[in-house]
Design a protein around this motif. Structure first.
Motif, PDB file in Angstrom:
ATOM      1  N   ALA A  41       7.469  -7.716  -3.272  1.00 43.97           N
ATOM      2  CA  ALA A  41       6.574  -7.688  -2.286  1.00 43.97           C
ATOM      3  C   ALA A  41       6.124  -6.491  -1.734  1.00 43.97           C
ATOM      4  CB  ALA A  41       7.144  -8.331  -1.271  1.00 43.97           C
ATOM      5  N   LYS A  42       6.673  -5.228  -2.011  1.00 42.97           N
ATOM      6  CA  LYS A  42       6.473  -3.915  -1.353  1.00 42.97           C
ATOM      7  C   LYS A  42       5.443  -3.370  -2.367  1.00 42.97           C
ATOM      8  CE  LYS A  42       8.348   0.441  -0.155  1.00 42.97           C
ATOM      9  NZ  LYS A  42       9.668   1.274  -0.033  1.00 42.97           N
ATOM     10  N   GLU A  46       1.594  -2.375  -0.972  1.00 38.62           N
ATOM     11  CA  GLU A  46       1.098  -1.056  -1.289  1.00 38.62           C
ATOM     12  C   GLU A  46      -0.184  -0.920  -2.162  1.00 38.62           C
ATOM     13  OE1 GLU A  46       4.331   1.095  -2.447  1.00 38.62           O
ATOM     14  OE2 GLU A  46       5.328   1.459  -0.636  1.00 38.62           O
ATOM     15  N   SER A  47      -0.281  -1.829  -3.063  1.00 39.32           N
ATOM     16  CA  SER A  47      -1.286  -1.899  -4.058  1.00 39.32           C
ATOM     17  C   SER A  47      -2.495  -2.666  -3.453  1.00 39.32           C
ATOM     18  CB  SER A  47      -1.122  -2.892  -5.185  1.00 39.32           C
ATOM     19  OG  SER A  47      -0.666  -4.046  -4.778  1.00 39.32           O
ATOM     20  N   GLY A  53      -0.405  -7.614   2.259  1.00 38.15           N
ATOM     21  CA  GLY A  53       0.298  -7.084   3.358  1.00 38.15           C
ATOM     22  C   GLY A  53       1.354  -8.009   4.124  1.00 38.15           C
ATOM     23  N   PHE A  54       0.913  -9.236   4.170  1.00 37.56           N
ATOM     24  CA  PHE A  54       1.563 -10.227   4.811  1.00 37.56           C
ATOM     25  C   PHE A  54       2.937 -10.553   4.068  1.00 37.56           C
ATOM     26  CE2 PHE A  54      -0.647 -12.684   1.754  1.00 37.56           C
ATOM     27  CZ  PHE A  54       0.463 -13.720   1.636  1.00 37.56           C
ATOM     28  N   ALA A 346       1.769   0.202   3.394  1.00 45.58           N
ATOM     29  CA  ALA A 346       2.883  -0.661   4.041  1.00 45.58           C
ATOM     30  C   ALA A 346       4.037   0.693   4.322  1.00 45.58           C
ATOM     31  CB  ALA A 346       3.592  -1.616   3.047  1.00 45.58           C
ATOM     32  N   THR A 347       4.399   0.336   5.585  1.00 42.08           N
ATOM     33  CA  THR A 347       5.094   1.640   6.259  1.00 42.08           C
ATOM     34  C   THR A 347       6.149   1.078   7.131  1.00 42.08           C
ATOM     35  OG1 THR A 347       3.144   3.021   6.106  1.00 42.08           O
ATOM     36  CG2 THR A 347       5.141   3.792   7.489  1.00 42.08           C
ATOM     37  N   GLU A 348       7.537   1.618   7.151  1.00 39.07           N
ATOM     38  CA  GLU A 348       8.353   1.233   8.024  1.00 39.07           C
ATOM     39  C   GLU A 348       8.675   2.464   8.700  1.00 39.07           C
ATOM     40  OE1 GLU A 348       9.885  -1.672   8.407  1.00 39.07           O
ATOM     41  OE2 GLU A 348       8.520  -2.665   6.871  1.00 39.07           O
TER      42      GLU A 348
END
Length: 360
Positions: A41-42, A46-47, A53-54, A346-348
Motif C-alpha cells: 500500500a505504501k 508513493e507512486s 493515497g487512500f 505519502a508521509t508520516e
C-alpha cells in the motif's frame, strides 16, 4: 507391558493436540502478512498519491475489513481462522467431550463462541495497532513540546505514557505464561485469546477433511428453493462476501511465502545491507518545482514557510520530499493529511527531520 500400554493410552489422548511450534507458527502467519500488505500500500501511495493515497491513509481500516471477511468465512466453514486452517488446525469447544473433535463444521462452533472468536481475532489486533500508534504520536508530541508544559492534557498523557510500558509488559507476560503452561501440559490453550473464546485447537483428521469435501460438493450441487426478493438480495450479498473471502484466502494461501519474503526483504537488517552495497549520492533537489512560479505553495524567498507564509521557525524538513517548513506547520499538516503539502508523497510523522543551523 503395563508401562507400554499406559504410554499408548497417553499418546492417543494427546494425538490431536498440536505442538507449540505449530501454534506459534500459525500465530506468526498473519503478523507476517500485515506488514507485507502495508508495504504494498505504501509503494502504491508513493507512486500515485492521488489515486492510491487512500490505501495508505486508511490501511488499518481496510485491512480490518478484509481480515473480518476472511476470518468470518473460515470460522463459518472450517471452525478455524485462516492461519489455523492453513496449518491444519481447527477450534473445538471446551465444554464438549471428545466426540465433537472428530466432526468439523457439521456441528461447528456455538454462536457465542463463533462471535467471540471473530471479535478477538479481528478487533484485538486493530485496537492494539491503534494504541501503539497513539503512544508513538504522544511520545513525539512530548519530545517536541507541542502542548504547553502546564496543560492538564500534557499531565494526563505523560501519566499514560509512564503507565503504558507496565501494561504492555503485563500483556506480553500473560501470553508468555499461557504458552509455558501449554508446553508443560497445564493448559489446553497456548493463547489467552483462545481461553477467552472458550475453545482450544486440535489437528484436523481424515474424517474432518472428508466432511469438508462432502459439504463443499453438497453446497455446489444443491438447488435453491423459492425466495422472496429480500431473501434473494441477502443471499446474493452473502454469496458475494463469501466469494470475496474465498478469493482473498486463496490468494493469501498461494502468496503467503512470497509475502514473508517481502517482509524479510524490506526488514531493517536487510535494508542496511542493501544500502551498504548500493550506496548512491543524494539526488538533486526538485528544481522544476522551484521554477514553477504558478505554484501557490512555493514562495520566492527560501526562508519562507510554504504553509504559513512567514519566516520559518524551528526548520523541519520532510525526508520524503526534502522541502522545509516550520515544525508546527509540518507537524499539523502531516498529522491531518499523511502526505507532503507540496509533492503529495505519502508521509508520516516519523519522516519529520529537524534542521539545526550553525546560528542555533
Amino acid at each position: 507391558m503395563a508401562e507400554h500400554g499406559a504410554h499408548l493410552t497417553t499418546a492417543s489422548a494427546f494425538e490431536d493436540r498440536p505442538s507449540i511450534f505449530e501454534v506459534v507458527a500459525q500465530d506468526s502467519l498473519m503478523s507476517a502478512v500485515r506488514p507485507a500488505l502495508q508495504h504494498v500500500a505504501k509503494v502504491l501511495a508513493e507512486s500515485n498519491p492521488g489515486r492510491y493515497g487512500f490505501l495508505w491513509h486508511w490501511f488499518d481500516e481496510l485491512y480490518t475489513l478484509l481480515d473480518l471477511s476472511l476470518q468470518q468465512h473460515y470460522l463459518s466453514s472450517c471452525s478455524a481462522s485462516f492461519s489455523e486452517n492453513f496449518y491444519g488446525l481447527k477450534r473445538v469447544p471446551l465444554r464438549g467431550s471428545r466426540r465433537p473433535h472428530r466432526r468439523l463444521a457439521t456441528a461447528g462452533l456455538l454462536p457465542k463462541q463463533h462471535w467471540k472468536s471473530l471479535c478477538l481475532l479481528v478487533l484485538v489486533p486493530y485496537l492494539k495497532t491503534k494504541l501503539e500508534k497513539l503512544v508513538s504520536r504522544l511520545r513525539e508530541e512530548d519530545d517536541y513540546s507541542i502542548h504547553p508544559p502546564s496543560s492538564a492534557w500534557k499531565r494526563f498523557y505523560r501519566a499514560f505514557l509512564a503507565a503504558y510500558p507496565f501494561v504492555h509488559l503485563a500483556w506480553e507476560g500473560w501470553f508468555l505464561a499461557q504458552q509455558l503452561c501449554y508446553i508443560l501440559g497445564k493448559a489446553q490453550q497456548h493463547s489467552p485469546l483462545l481461553r477467552l473464546s472458550g475453545v482450544h485447537l486440535v489437528r484436523l483428521t481424515v474424517e474432518d477433511l472428508q466432511a469438508l469435501e462432502k459439504r463443499l460438493l453438497a453446497a455446489g450441487t444443491a438447488q435453491l428453493p423459492t425466495y422472496s426478493v429480500k431473501d434473494k438480495v441477502k443471499l446474493a450479498v452473502k454469496k458475494a462476501l463469501g466469494g470475496l473471502a474465498f478469493s482473498l484466502s486463496t490468494g493469501l494461501s498461494v502468496g503467503v511465502f512470497f509475502l514473508q519474503f517481502l517482509e524479510w526483504w524490506y526488514s531493517s537488517e536487510n535494508q542496511e545491507n542493501i544500502k551498504s552495497l548500493t550506496a548512491l549520492p543524494a539526488p538533486p533537489p526538485p528544481l522544476h518545482l522551484e521554477r514553477d512560479a504558478a505554484s501557490p505553495l512555493l514562495p520566492k524567498l527560501k526562508t519562507i514557510c510554504p504553509l504559513c507564509r512567514k519566516i520559518r521557525a524551528n526548520d523541519t524538513a520532510l525526508s520524503t520530499s526534502g522541502f522545509v517548513f516550520c515544525y508546527r506547520c509540518a507537524y499539523s499538516y502531516v498529522k491531518s493529511h499523511q502526505q507532503c503539502p507540496v509533492t503529495g508523497y505519502a508521509t508520516e510523522l516519523q519522516h519529520l527531520v529537524k534542521l539545526y543551523t550553525p546560528e542555533n
